[in-house]
Design a protein around this motif. Structure first.
Motif, PDB file in Angstrom:
ATOM      1  N   HIS A 200       0.830  -1.210   0.000  1.00 29.04           N
ATOM      2  CA  HIS A 200       0.000   0.000   0.000  1.00 29.04           C
ATOM      3  C   HIS A 200       0.860   1.254   0.000  1.00 29.04           C
ATOM      4  O   HIS A 200       2.047   1.223   0.332  1.00 29.04           O
ATOM      5  N   ARG A 201       0.223   2.390  -0.349  1.00 27.79           N
ATOM      6  CA  ARG A 201       0.913   3.685  -0.266  1.00 27.79           C
ATOM      7  C   ARG A 201       1.137   4.032   1.209  1.00 27.79           C
ATOM      8  O   ARG A 201       0.541   3.439   2.108  1.00 27.79           O
ATOM      9  N   GLY A 202       1.951   5.025   1.427  1.00 30.51           N
ATOM     10  CA  GLY A 202       2.182   5.487   2.795  1.00 30.51           C
ATOM     11  C   GLY A 202       1.139   6.512   3.202  1.00 30.51           C
ATOM     12  O   GLY A 202       0.390   7.030   2.366  1.00 30.51           O
ATOM     13  N   VAL A 203       1.082   6.793   4.493  1.00 37.68           N
ATOM     14  CA  VAL A 203       0.127   7.778   4.994  1.00 37.68           C
ATOM     15  C   VAL A 203       0.774   8.623   6.077  1.00 37.68           C
ATOM     16  O   VAL A 203       1.537   8.123   6.903  1.00 37.68           O
ATOM     17  N   TRP A 204       0.482   9.908   6.013  1.00 36.58           N
ATOM     18  CA  TRP A 204       0.816  10.789   7.135  1.00 36.58           C
ATOM     19  C   TRP A 204      -0.427  11.599   7.474  1.00 36.58           C
ATOM     20  O   TRP A 204      -0.986  12.255   6.606  1.00 36.58           O
ATOM     21  N   ARG A 306      -1.403  11.057   1.500  1.00 36.83           N
ATOM     22  CA  ARG A 306      -1.014   9.701   1.089  1.00 36.83           C
ATOM     23  C   ARG A 306       0.178   9.821   0.157  1.00 36.83           C
ATOM     24  O   ARG A 306       0.136  10.598  -0.805  1.00 36.83           O
ATOM     25  N   PHE A 307       1.221   9.078   0.453  1.00 41.66           N
ATOM     26  CA  PHE A 307       2.423   9.234  -0.366  1.00 41.66           C
ATOM     27  C   PHE A 307       2.857   7.923  -1.001  1.00 41.66           C
ATOM     28  O   PHE A 307       2.494   6.836  -0.569  1.00 41.66           O
ATOM     29  N   ILE A 308       3.612   8.077  -2.068  1.00 41.58           N
ATOM     30  CA  ILE A 308       3.977   6.941  -2.908  1.00 41.58           C
ATOM     31  C   ILE A 308       5.343   6.396  -2.491  1.00 41.58           C
ATOM     32  O   ILE A 308       6.091   7.043  -1.747  1.00 41.58           O
ATOM     33  N   SER A 343       1.435   7.884  11.226  1.00 42.63           N
ATOM     34  CA  SER A 343       2.095   7.720   9.932  1.00 42.63           C
ATOM     35  C   SER A 343       2.500   6.269   9.715  1.00 42.63           C
ATOM     36  O   SER A 343       2.819   5.561  10.675  1.00 42.63           O
ATOM     37  N   PHE A 344       2.449   5.856   8.467  1.00 45.62           N
ATOM     38  CA  PHE A 344       2.963   4.546   8.058  1.00 45.62           C
ATOM     39  C   PHE A 344       3.634   4.696   6.706  1.00 45.62           C
ATOM     40  O   PHE A 344       3.085   5.345   5.816  1.00 45.62           O
TER      41      PHE A 344
END
Ligand SMILES: [Zn+2]
Length: 440
Positions: A200-204, A306-308, A343-344
Motif C-alpha cells: 500500500h501507499r504510505g500515509v501521514w 497519502r504518499f507513494i 504515519s505509516f
C-alpha cells in the motif's frame, strides 16, 4: 495435477453451501466499529468452530489499547493447527470489524440474505466472506488427511477500520506475526479473486493549527483571525501543493489508477467556538445556544497525506512545514503549530516472494488465468505485520469487489468464495512445504 490435489479441490466444491452459511452467520454478528460492538461474540464464534476442528485457540484482549473497555472489549482470536512434521506456518488474518451500515440499503444490512448467487450484508465483502473462505480452505486441508507439514493459523482481529492498533498492531507487538511462529501471511481483503495486492501507499496524518489574537467580533480589526490565517494556508495547499502532487507518479500498480499519484485530503477543519445546529423557533429566536462574538484565536485542520513509494515520510512533512514557514515570513501575524497524528510508510512485498508466487500459481490453476498485481491506495493491517512483526512475506488476497466495501448493498459472490477458498488451500500446500515433499 496430483490426484490428491484434485480431491482437495473437489472437496471444496462440496462446501459451497457451507461457505455461504458461514459468511451469513458472520454477517449476522453486527461487529460495527466504531464503537466496536459484539467483538467478543464474533471472536468466540470463530474460536469455538475452529477448536472443534483441532485448532488450539487463544483469545487475546487488547487491554489498555485505544478503545478497549469492559463494555467494548477489544477481543481478538488466534487459532493454530499444528501439522505432524516440520514445515512453515501460513497465517490467514481477517479483521472482524465492519463499518456502520449507513442508509440506502435494499437488503437487511445484518441479515446475510442470499440472492442472485451472492450474499448481501455489511461486511460480506469487507471482509467476512474472505474470513469464511480462509476457514473453509483450512478445514478442507485438515479433513483431506494429507500429511501437511508446518502449521495453519487463522486470526480474527479487531479495529482494522480504525487503524488496527488493538488488533493486528497489538498482536504483532507480542510476536504473533513474526518468525519463527509465522512465515507467510495472507490477508483476505476484498481485492478480487484474481488479483494479488502487494502492499500500500504510505500515509501521514497531521494536525496544523494557526494562531491569532482574540478580540470582540464586532471589532475584528482589533484582533487577528486564526481562520483567515488558515484560509491563506489552505489556499496554498490547493494552488501549489495539490497540483504538484498530481504530477508525482508512482511505478507501483496502485488501484484505482487515479491513486497512482500522491494525494492530499483535508479531513477536517475547525476554527473559533463550536457551532451548534441552529434553527429558529416561532419567535425567530435560535433554538440552540449561540456562541459569543469573538475573533477566532485558534483554527485547526487535519491533513491526510497519502504518499507513494518514491517519496519519504520526512520529505512529505517538510514540504508542508516549508509552506507554513513561507507564510510566517510573508504574512503579518502568521503563527502555527504542527503535530503528527499517525504515519505509516509504504509497503511492497516483492513479486518473487514465496507467498506471492504460491498464490499466483494457485490462481492460474484454479481460474486458468494469470493474476494481476496491484497495490492499495490506503493502508490496511499489512503495515503492522511488516513494521512491527518484521515479516515481509505478506499479501492481501481475497474474494469480493473492493469498490463495494463500505457501500450500501455490499455483497460477495458465492462462486468467488469457493474459488478463493481453493486458491488459499493450494497456496497453503506450497507454502507449508507439502508440495515440495509430494511432487506430482
Ligand atoms: Zn477490510
Amino acid at each position: 495435477m496430483n490426484s490428491s490435489v484434485q480431491k482437495l479441490l473437489d472437496r471444496i466444491d462440496t462446501k459451497r453451501d457451507e461457505v455461504t452459511a458461514l459468511t451469513q452467520d458472520l454477517v449476522r454478528i453486527p461487529t460495527v466499529n466504531p464503537p466496536g460492538d459484539a467483538y467478543e461474540a464474533c471472536a468466540h464464534f470463530i474460536g469455538e468452530r475452529l477448536a472443534k476442528k483441532g485448532f488450539a485457540v487463544e483469545y487475546v484482549r487488547a487491554i489498555g489499547a485505544p478503545g478497549d473497555s469492559d463494555s467494548h472489549p477489544r477481543t481478538n482470536v488466534v487459532a493454530r493447527w499444528q501439522g505432524q512434521t516440520p514445515g512453515e506456518c501460513v497465517h490467514f488474518n481477517s479483521h472482524i470489524d465492519v463499518v456502520e451500515a449507513g442508509s440506502g440499503w435494499t437488503y437487511e444490512p445484518f441479515g446475510g440474505q442470499v440472492a442472485n448467487g451472492r450474499v448481501y450484508g455489511r461486511g460480506t465483502c469487507d471482509m467476512k466472506g474472505g474470513l469464511a473462505s480462509s476457514i473453509i480452505a483450512c478445514e478442507a486441508l485438515i479433513e483431506s488427511g494429507l500429511p501437511i507439514p508446518g502449521a495453519l493459523e487463522i486470526s480474527g482481529t479487531v479495529d482494522e477500520e480504525s487503524g488496527g492498533f488493538a488488533g493486528v498492531g497489538y498482536l504483532a507487538e507480542r510476536g504473533y506475526f513474526s518468525k519463527p511462529r509465522v512465515h507467510h501471511v495472507i490477508i483476505p481483503e476484498p481485492l478480487g479473486v484474481d488479483r494479488i495486492c502487494l502492499g500500500h501507499r504510505g500515509v501521514w496524518w497531521g494536525e496544523v493549527e494557526t494562531r491569532g489574537r482574540i478580540a470582540h467580533g464586532s471589532m475584528p480589526f482589533l484582533g487577528d483571525s486564526a481562520i483567515n490565517h488558515m484560509s491563506a494556508f489552505i489556499h496554498l495547499l490547493e494552488t501549489q501543493l495539490q497540483p504538484r502532487l498530481q504530477g508525482r507518479k508512482t511505478a507501483e500498480p496502485v488501484e484505482p489508477p487515479g491513486a497512482r499519484v500522491s494525494t492530499l485530503n483535508i479531513n477536517s477543519i475547525h476554527g473559533g467556538q463550536v457551532e451548534q445546529h441552529y434553527a429558529n423557533d416561532e419567535r425567530g429566536w435560535p433554538t440552540a445556544q449561540t456562541p459569543a462574538p469573538v475573533v477566532a484565536h485558534s483554527c485547526r485542520t487535519v491533513l491526510d497525506r497519502r504518499f507513494i513509494a518514491e517519496e519519504n515520510l520526512e520529505a512529505v512533512k517538510q514540504e508542508i512545514i516549508d509552506m507554513l514557514d513561507e507564510l510566517k515570513r510573508t504574512r503579518p501575524g502568521f503563527d502555527y503549530g504542527i503535530r503528527d497524528i499517525m504515519s505509516f510508510v509504504p509497503t511492497a512485498t516483492p513479486k518473487d516472494a514465496p507467498v506471492v508466487d504460491a498464490t499466483a500459481r494457485a490462481i492460474a490453476r484454479v481460474l486458468g488465468r494469470q493474476p494481476s498485481y496491484i497495490a492499495s491506495p490506503g493502508t490496511y493491517d499489512q503495515k503492522h505485520i511488516v513494521r512491527t512483526g518484521k515479516l515481509h512475506d505478506c499479501i492481501a488476497y481475497g474474494p469480493g469487489i473492493l469498490d463495494l466495501a463500505h457501500q450500501p448493498d455490499e455483497y460477495v459472490g458465492i462462486q468467488e468464495l469457493v474459488d478463493s477458498a481453493k486458491i488459499m488451500a493450494l497456496a497453503s500446500l506450497d507454502l507449508t512445504g507439502w508440495t515440495r515433499l509430494n511432487p506430482a
